[in-house]
Design a protein around this motif. Structure first.
Motif, PDB file in Angstrom:
ATOM      1  N   LEU A 125      -5.607  -3.182   3.561  1.00 21.05           N
ATOM      2  CA  LEU A 125      -4.750  -3.598   2.451  1.00 21.05           C
ATOM      3  C   LEU A 125      -4.510  -2.399   1.547  1.00 21.05           C
ATOM      4  CD1 LEU A 125      -6.071  -7.113   1.333  1.00 21.05           C
ATOM      5  CD2 LEU A 125      -3.953  -6.579   2.532  1.00 21.05           C
ATOM      6  N   GLN A 126      -3.258  -2.183   1.189  1.00 25.53           N
ATOM      7  CA  GLN A 126      -2.912  -1.070   0.315  1.00 25.53           C
ATOM      8  C   GLN A 126      -2.594  -1.580  -1.094  1.00 25.53           C
ATOM      9  OE1 GLN A 126      -3.072   2.049   1.100  1.00 25.53           O
ATOM     10  NE2 GLN A 126      -2.762   2.286   3.299  1.00 25.53           N
ATOM     11  N   ASP A 127      -3.041  -0.831  -2.087  1.00 19.71           N
ATOM     12  CA  ASP A 127      -2.636  -1.102  -3.473  1.00 19.71           C
ATOM     13  C   ASP A 127      -1.318  -0.376  -3.723  1.00 19.71           C
ATOM     14  OD1 ASP A 127      -4.929  -2.638  -4.206  1.00 19.71           O
ATOM     15  OD2 ASP A 127      -6.081  -0.773  -4.307  1.00 19.71           O
ATOM     16  N   CYS A 128      -0.257  -1.133  -4.043  1.00 21.99           N
ATOM     17  CA  CYS A 128       1.076  -0.560  -4.195  1.00 21.99           C
ATOM     18  C   CYS A 128       1.552  -0.699  -5.640  1.00 21.99           C
ATOM     19  CB  CYS A 128       2.063  -1.266  -3.258  1.00 21.99           C
ATOM     20  SG  CYS A 128       1.509  -1.354  -1.536  1.00 21.99           S
ATOM     21  N   ARG A 129       2.530   0.131  -5.990  1.00 21.35           N
ATOM     22  CA  ARG A 129       3.156   0.062  -7.312  1.00 21.35           C
ATOM     23  C   ARG A 129       4.657  -0.064  -7.114  1.00 21.35           C
ATOM     24  NH1 ARG A 129       0.618  -0.580 -12.175  1.00 21.35           N
ATOM     25  NH2 ARG A 129       1.763   1.079 -13.236  1.00 21.35           N
ATOM     26  N   VAL A 130       5.221  -1.165  -7.620  1.00 21.99           N
ATOM     27  CA  VAL A 130       6.655  -1.422  -7.532  1.00 21.99           C
ATOM     28  C   VAL A 130       7.191  -1.567  -8.955  1.00 21.99           C
ATOM     29  CG1 VAL A 130       8.443  -3.004  -6.707  1.00 21.99           C
ATOM     30  CG2 VAL A 130       6.448  -2.502  -5.270  1.00 21.99           C
ATOM     31  N   PHE A 131       7.994  -0.625  -9.378  1.00 20.71           N
ATOM     32  CA  PHE A 131       8.514  -0.595 -10.744  1.00 20.71           C
ATOM     33  C   PHE A 131       7.386  -0.769 -11.772  1.00 20.71           C
ATOM     34  CE2 PHE A 131      12.341  -1.916  -8.332  1.00 20.71           C
ATOM     35  CZ  PHE A 131      13.159  -0.842  -8.669  1.00 20.71           C
ATOM     36  N   GLY A 132       6.292  -0.063 -11.529  1.00 21.32           N
ATOM     37  CA  GLY A 132       5.196  -0.045 -12.488  1.00 21.32           C
ATOM     38  C   GLY A 132       4.241  -1.209 -12.411  1.00 21.32           C
ATOM     39  N   LEU A 133       4.462  -2.153 -11.487  1.00 23.29           N
ATOM     40  CA  LEU A 133       3.576  -3.306 -11.367  1.00 23.29           C
ATOM     41  C   LEU A 133       2.767  -3.214 -10.085  1.00 23.29           C
ATOM     42  CD1 LEU A 133       5.921  -6.225 -12.489  1.00 23.29           C
ATOM     43  CD2 LEU A 133       4.178  -5.039 -13.841  1.00 23.29           C
ATOM     44  N   ASP A 134       1.522  -3.661 -10.151  1.00 18.20           N
ATOM     45  CA  ASP A 134       0.630  -3.642  -8.993  1.00 18.20           C
ATOM     46  C   ASP A 134       0.952  -4.798  -8.055  1.00 18.20           C
ATOM     47  OD1 ASP A 134      -0.791  -1.446  -9.955  1.00 18.20           O
ATOM     48  OD2 ASP A 134      -2.170  -2.707 -11.104  1.00 18.20           O
ATOM     49  N   ILE A 135       0.896  -4.524  -6.760  1.00 20.03           N
ATOM     50  CA  ILE A 135       1.086  -5.550  -5.743  1.00 20.03           C
ATOM     51  C   ILE A 135       0.440  -5.044  -4.457  1.00 20.03           C
ATOM     52  CG2 ILE A 135       3.360  -4.662  -5.021  1.00 20.03           C
ATOM     53  CD1 ILE A 135       4.190  -7.621  -4.565  1.00 20.03           C
ATOM     54  N   LYS A 136      -0.033  -5.951  -3.643  1.00 19.05           N
ATOM     55  CA  LYS A 136      -0.689  -5.573  -2.390  1.00 19.05           C
ATOM     56  C   LYS A 136       0.322  -5.466  -1.252  1.00 19.05           C
ATOM     57  CE  LYS A 136      -5.064  -5.907  -3.814  1.00 19.05           C
ATOM     58  NZ  LYS A 136      -5.996  -4.758  -3.847  1.00 19.05           N
ATOM     59  N   GLY A 137      -0.123  -4.837  -0.172  1.00 15.32           N
ATOM     60  CA  GLY A 137       0.644  -4.777   1.060  1.00 15.32           C
ATOM     61  C   GLY A 137      -0.292  -4.483   2.217  1.00 15.32           C
ATOM     62  N   ARG A 138      -0.054  -5.132   3.366  1.00 11.84           N
ATOM     63  CA  ARG A 138      -0.858  -4.876   4.570  1.00 11.84           C
ATOM     64  C   ARG A 138      -0.296  -3.654   5.277  1.00 11.84           C
ATOM     65  NH1 ARG A 138      -5.611  -7.106   5.885  1.00 11.84           N
ATOM     66  NH2 ARG A 138      -4.779  -9.193   5.404  1.00 11.84           N
ATOM     67  N   ASP A 139      -1.130  -2.664   5.503  1.00 12.76           N
ATOM     68  CA  ASP A 139      -0.676  -1.425   6.143  1.00 12.76           C
ATOM     69  C   ASP A 139      -0.209  -1.708   7.571  1.00 12.76           C
ATOM     70  OD1 ASP A 139      -1.138   1.788   5.566  1.00 12.76           O
ATOM     71  OD2 ASP A 139      -1.110   1.279   7.693  1.00 12.76           O
ATOM     72  N   CYS A 140       0.931  -1.145   7.939  1.00 11.33           N
ATOM     73  CA  CYS A 140       1.517  -1.385   9.261  1.00 11.33           C
ATOM     74  C   CYS A 140       0.996  -0.429  10.330  1.00 11.33           C
ATOM     75  CB  CYS A 140       3.043  -1.301   9.183  1.00 11.33           C
ATOM     76  SG  CYS A 140       3.798  -2.650   8.235  1.00 11.33           S
ATOM     77  N   GLY A 141       0.073   0.451   9.957  1.00 11.56           N
ATOM     78  CA  GLY A 141      -0.563   1.309  10.956  1.00 11.56           C
ATOM     79  C   GLY A 141      -0.045   2.737  10.971  1.00 11.56           C
ATOM     80  N   ASP A 142      -0.765   3.578  11.706  1.00 15.87           N
ATOM     81  CA  ASP A 142      -0.458   5.007  11.727  1.00 15.87           C
ATOM     82  C   ASP A 142       0.843   5.331  12.448  1.00 15.87           C
ATOM     83  OD1 ASP A 142      -2.748   5.529  10.303  1.00 15.87           O
ATOM     84  OD2 ASP A 142      -3.967   6.014  12.070  1.00 15.87           O
ATOM     85  N   GLU A 143       1.188   4.549  13.479  1.00 10.27           N
ATOM     86  CA  GLU A 143       2.425   4.832  14.217  1.00 10.27           C
ATOM     87  C   GLU A 143       3.644   4.645  13.308  1.00 10.27           C
ATOM     88  OE1 GLU A 143       4.961   3.434  18.203  1.00 10.27           O
ATOM     89  OE2 GLU A 143       3.148   2.325  17.608  1.00 10.27           O
ATOM     90  N   ALA A 144       3.648   3.560  12.536  1.00  2.61           N
ATOM     91  CA  ALA A 144       4.756   3.322  11.610  1.00  2.61           C
ATOM     92  C   ALA A 144       4.786   4.387  10.524  1.00  2.61           C
ATOM     93  CB  ALA A 144       4.628   1.936  10.983  1.00  2.61           C
ATOM     94  N   ALA A 145       3.609   4.758  10.030  1.00  3.29           N
ATOM     95  CA  ALA A 145       3.538   5.791   8.992  1.00  3.29           C
ATOM     96  C   ALA A 145       4.111   7.114   9.498  1.00  3.29           C
ATOM     97  CB  ALA A 145       2.086   5.968   8.544  1.00  3.29           C
ATOM     98  N   GLN A 146       3.752   7.476  10.722  1.00  3.26           N
ATOM     99  CA  GLN A 146       4.233   8.738  11.278  1.00  3.26           C
ATOM    100  C   GLN A 146       5.731   8.684  11.545  1.00  3.26           C
ATOM    101  OE1 GLN A 146       1.964  11.396  11.564  1.00  3.26           O
ATOM    102  NE2 GLN A 146       3.922  12.477  11.636  1.00  3.26           N
ATOM    103  N   TRP A 147       6.218   7.503  11.939  1.00  2.32           N
ATOM    104  CA  TRP A 147       7.647   7.342  12.230  1.00  2.32           C
ATOM    105  C   TRP A 147       8.475   7.618  10.971  1.00  2.32           C
ATOM    106  CZ3 TRP A 147      12.016   4.425  11.090  1.00  2.32           C
ATOM    107  CH2 TRP A 147      13.001   4.344  12.062  1.00  2.32           C
ATOM    108  N   PHE A 148       8.119   7.001   9.857  1.00  7.35           N
ATOM    109  CA  PHE A 148       8.862   7.234   8.616  1.00  7.35           C
ATOM    110  C   PHE A 148       8.657   8.654   8.098  1.00  7.35           C
ATOM    111  CE2 PHE A 148       9.337   2.628   8.448  1.00  7.35           C
ATOM    112  CZ  PHE A 148      10.623   2.508   7.940  1.00  7.35           C
ATOM    113  N   THR A 149       7.463   9.190   8.270  1.00  6.31           N
ATOM    114  CA  THR A 149       7.202  10.570   7.834  1.00  6.31           C
ATOM    115  C   THR A 149       8.067  11.548   8.617  1.00  6.31           C
ATOM    116  OG1 THR A 149       4.926  10.006   7.216  1.00  6.31           O
ATOM    117  CG2 THR A 149       5.415  12.337   7.613  1.00  6.31           C
TER     118      THR A 149
END
Length: 336
Positions: free
Chosen positions: A145-169
């Motif tokens: 689970l990642q701690d995210c910030r959307v327009f200054g507010l905290d919200i969670k998100g489930r990480d989609c994994g390293d393959e997705a991270a590398q794809w966007f990177t």
């Protein structure tokens, strides 16, 4: 009972002298119906209002990944958190930096080039020069689970994994990124923390500020009469596109009935530099159509504390009653 009453009952085939028990049951039944009608009217006060057709649904759009391309659908379920078609949910996926801050086309304009389709319980992402990325619609609970910030507010998100991270990177080529998914058991961003003054309480995942954005074809056509290079609906990313009305008629629609869905106006959509990103090239112009909108779509001076100097184009709605809607549905304004 008088002779006239007895005669009327006889013509209806009812006994002229009903038993007391029959009368009691009838009285109880009538009382229950009356009480039920009162409760129904109180619970559904809009049904006493007049329905005025103001247009027709021309298109429905879901944007699964914030700032990426939308998916056109012919029908959708309208949930309290936005449109859904199967496992496709509106803005339930989000690109973030490694520190959890959101990334949109405001910072990375080439995000608008990422297209999404849905096949065999998987989201298929494609982008120029990239192999396809396949994501399961439901992530393993073992993903972080990642701690995210959307327009200054905290919200969670489930990480989609390293393959997705590398794809966007690899695609964006500026810094490391990750992709997260919102899950329905997570706590959304609350409207009273997003908007001031606060409105009726609701939650959203990763949209800017409300579950539904409505825009009319006539408003876009009006804008395009003033532009040298015509704008597309994709510049503005609405969920519900309405046809058959006049330019900016949507500004006056406080409550809508579409299909069996009830929507209530939250506020106008104030536009920013995101509208200057070309949806076909991913290149940011920084001027149009924003500058032209500013020339004639600024707010009333009494609302400047809300919208400041941003032009208004489209209307945000919250969902008062969930249900389903489809392309071709009449759009009714509910009026007193």
């Amino acid at each position: 009972m008088g002779p006239a009453g007895s005669s009327a009952l006889a013509r209806l085939g009812l006994p002229a002298q009903p038993r007391p028990g029959w009368l009691g049951l009838a009285a109880l039944g009538l009382a229950a119906v009356a009480l039920g009608a009162v409760a129904w009217l109180r619970a559904r006060p809009w049904r006493r209002r007049r329905l005025q057709q103001v247009g027709t649904v021309a298109q429905l759009w879901i944007y699964p990944v914030k700032s990426c391309k939308g998916v056109s659908v012919s029908a959708a379920e309208c949930t309290s958190m936005g449109l859904r078609s199967g496992h496709l949910r509106d803005r339930f996926w989000l690109v973030i930096k490694e520190d959890g801050h959101m990334v949109t086309a405001r910072q990375e304009p080439r995000l608008v080039l990422v297209s999404i389709t849905y096949e065999n319980n998987r989201l298929i992402l494609e982008a120029p020069g990239m192999d396809q990325l396949a994501l399961p619609s439901k992530l393993p609970s073992s993903n972080a689970l990642q701690d995210c910030r959307v327009f200054g507010l905290d919200i969670k998100g489930r990480d989609c994994g390293d393959e997705a991270a590398q794809w966007f990177t690899n695609f964006l080529k500026t810094e490391p990124f990750r992709l997260v998914q919102f899950e329905t058991n997570m706590k959304g961003r609350q409207s009273e923390k997003i908007l001031s003054p606060s409105v009726q309480n609701y939650e959203v995942a990763y949209p800017d500020c409300s579950p539904i954005l409505v825009l009319s074809e006539a408003s876009l056509a009006d804008l395009n009469t003033r532009l040298e290079k015509k704008a597309k609906m994709e510049h503005f990313r609405p969920n519900i596109i309405v046809t058959g009305c006049g330019p900016f008629d949507e500004d006056t629609w406080d409550e809508l009935l579409i299909g069996n869905v009830e929507l209530k106006k939250v506020m106008a959509c104030s536009r920013c530099i995101l509208t200057t990103v070309d949806p076909d090239t991913g290149v940011r112009d920084r001027k149009e159509p924003l500058e032209t909108l500013k020339s004639y779509r600024l707010c009333d001076p009494s609302e400047r504390h809300i919208y400041k100097s941003s032009p208004l184009f489209g209307i945000y709605y919250l969902v008062e009653k969930c249900g389903s809607l489809r392309v071709g549905d009449p759009v009714y304004r509910m009026v007193q």
